[in-house]
Design an enzyme around this catalytic site. Structure first.
Site, PDB file in Angstrom:
ATOM      1  N   SER A 123      14.698 -30.396  27.243  1.00 13.19           N
ATOM      2  CA  SER A 123      14.460 -31.762  26.791  1.00 13.19           C
ATOM      3  C   SER A 123      15.532 -32.190  25.798  1.00 13.19           C
ATOM      4  CB  SER A 123      13.089 -31.792  26.117  1.00 13.19           C
ATOM      5  OG  SER A 123      12.976 -32.928  25.298  1.00 13.19           O
ATOM      6  N   TYR A 128       6.321 -28.383  19.987  1.00 18.50           N
ATOM      7  CA  TYR A 128       6.679 -28.541  21.403  1.00 18.50           C
ATOM      8  C   TYR A 128       8.197 -28.436  21.570  1.00 18.50           C
ATOM      9  CZ  TYR A 128       8.440 -31.246  25.320  1.00 18.50           C
ATOM     10  OH  TYR A 128       9.174 -31.650  26.398  1.00 18.50           O
ATOM     11  N   LYS A 153      11.160 -25.556  23.338  1.00 19.42           N
ATOM     12  CA  LYS A 153      12.312 -25.805  24.230  1.00 19.42           C
ATOM     13  C   LYS A 153      13.572 -25.150  23.652  1.00 19.42           C
ATOM     14  CE  LYS A 153      10.033 -28.356  27.193  1.00 19.42           C
ATOM     15  NZ  LYS A 153       9.635 -27.768  28.481  1.00 19.42           N
TER      16      LYS A 153
END
Ligand code: UDP
Length: 335
Positions: free
Chosen positions: A124, A149, A153
Site C-alpha cells: 500500500s 495496519y 505492510k
C-alpha cells in the site's frame, strides 16, 4: 499455470481472480470469509464461466494450507488476505499484527516446503509514511506508516525483502496500491464492506442508495486547490490487471521489486463527489466536517516504474470508476 489467490473472495482479490481466469490461468482461492461472502465465488463463475477452486481457510492455518499445496501444484501466489481497516487496527493492534504477519509467514514457510518461488504482495501507498513528498517514487524510504495496519505492510515488505536476500531464486513483487475504487462492469463484483464503510467510495455509494443519511467530508481547510484531500483513485479492474502484469514479470525474474499502482493523478474528495453526482444523475447529501486523524492532505503515485517494468498503466477514468461503483450497488439491490 496454477495461481493461489489468498483473500480471493475480497474486493481486489475477486477482480484479480476474474482477470486471471480470463487470461487462461487456473485459480485456487483461499479465503476465511471473515470479511467476504461465499457468493463471490459464484459471481466469479458467472462472469468467467469457470469456477475457481475454493478453500475456506485462514492462511495462518499451516496444516490446511499444506493440504492446499499438496493437492494442487501451485506455481505462484498472489497474497491479498489480511485485515485492512485502518481505524480498527489502531484499536486492535495485536489482532492486526498477529493475523497479517502470521498468515504471511505461514504462507512463505509452506511455499518453501513446496518449492514455490513467485510471490505478488498487496502492499500500500501507506508505506511511504507522512514524510515523503508526493508524487511518491519507489526509491523513496518506505519504512514508516501511521497505523498498525500500515505497519503490517511495512513489516511484510521487509520480511519479503530479507527472505529474497536469503533465497536469491525467489521473486517478490511488492505492489503499492493507491486508492482502488469502482467495480466490475458486470455489476456482479464490487466493494461491499461489512458494517459502516470507512473508505470514501463505499460510503458515497451507501449515501446515494439512501442507506446512510449523509457523507461527511473530512476537512475542508487543507492546503489543496479546493481545501479537501487529494488521492490517486484507480479503477479496481486496472489494479487487477496490474497483478497479471506483475505475475508475468515474476515468472521470468528473481529478486524483489516494489512497484506503485496508481494513475499518477490527484483527485480531491469534492471532485470525486461531483463526478459521482454528474455521471449517475444523483444528488449526494454531504457536509464538510472536521479533519480525520491521520489523513495526509494530498498524495499520488509516480507511476512510471509500473509502465517501464511491467508494461502497465491505468486506463479507466474517474467517470468509469464512479459509474461502475453505482452500477454494482444497483445490481446488488435488485438481487
Ligand atoms: N473521506 C471522507 N469521508 C469519508 C471517508 C473518507 O472525506 O467518509 C476522505 C478521507 O479523508 C480521504 C479520502 O476520502 O481524504 C480517501 O479516504 P479513504 O479512507 O477511502 O482512503 P485512504 O486514502 O484514507 O486510504
Amino acid at each position: 499455470m496454477r495461481i493461489l489467490v489468498t483473500g480471493g473472495a475480497g474486493y481486489i482479490g475477486s477482480h484479480t481472480a476474474v482477470e486471471l481466469i480470463q487470461a487462461g490461468y487456473d485459480v485456487v482461492i483461499v479465503d476465511d470469509l471473515s470479511n467476504a461472502r461465499r457468493e463471490v465465488i459464484d459471481r466469479i463463475q458467472e462472469i468467467t464461466g469457470t469456477r475457481p477452486l475454493f478453500y475456506q481457510i485462514n492462511c495462518a492455518d499451516k496444516k490446511a494450507l499444506q493440504a492446499v499445496f499438496a493437492g494442487n501444484r501451485i506455481d505462484a501466489v498472489i497474497h491479498f488476505a489480511g485485515f485492512k481497516a485502518v481505524g480498527e487496527s489502531v484499536k486492535k493492534p495485536l489482532q492486526y499484527y498477529r493475523n497479517n504477519l502470521d498468515s504471511t509467514l505461514t504462507l512463505l514457510e509452506v511455499m518453501e516446503e513446496y518449492g514455490c518461488r513467485k510471490f505478488i504482495f498487496s502492499s500500500s501507498a501507506t508505506v511511504y509514511g507522512p514524510e515523503n513528498p508526493h508524487s511518491y517514487r519507489e526509491e523513496m524510504p518506505a519504512i514508516q506508516s501511521s497505523s498498525p495496519y500500515g505497519w503490517t505492510k511495512v513489516m511484510i515488505e521487509r520480511i519479503l525483502t530479507d527472505y529474497t536476500t536469503a533465497h536469491p531464486d525467489f521473486c517478490a513483487v511488492l505492489l503499492r496500491y493507491f486508492n482502488p475504487i469502482g467495480a466490475h462492469e458486470s455489476g456482479l463484483l464490487g466493494d461491499d464492506p461489512n458494517g459502516i464503510p470507512n473508505n470514501l467510495m463505499p460510503y458515497i455509494a451507501r449515501v446515494a442508495a439512501r442507506q446512510l443519511e449523509k457523507l461527511t467530508i473530512f476537512g475542508g481547510d487543507y492546503p489543496t486547490p479546493d481545501g479537501t484531500c487529494q488521492r490517486d483513485y484507480l479503477h479496481v479492474v486496472d489494479l487487477a490487471v496490474g497483478h497479471l502484469k506483475a505475475l508475468e514479470y515474476a515468472m521470468d525474474h528473481k529478486g524483489v521489486e516494489a512497484v506503485n499502482l496508481g494513475t499518477g493523478n490527484g483527485v480531491s474528495v469534492l471532485e470525486l463527489v461531483q463526478v459521482f453526482e454528474k455521471v449517475n444523475h444523483i444528488k449526494l447529501n454531504y457536509v464538510i466536517g472536521p479533519r480525520r486523524d491521520g489523513d495526509l492532505p494530498a498524495f499520488w503515485a509516480d507511476a512510471t516504474k509500473a509502465k517501464a517494468l511491467l508494461g502497465w498503466e491505468a486506463k479507466h477514468s474517474i467517470e468509469d470508476m464512479c459509474e461502475s461503483a453505482w452500477r454494482f450497488v444497483l445490481h446488488s439491490n435488485v438481487q
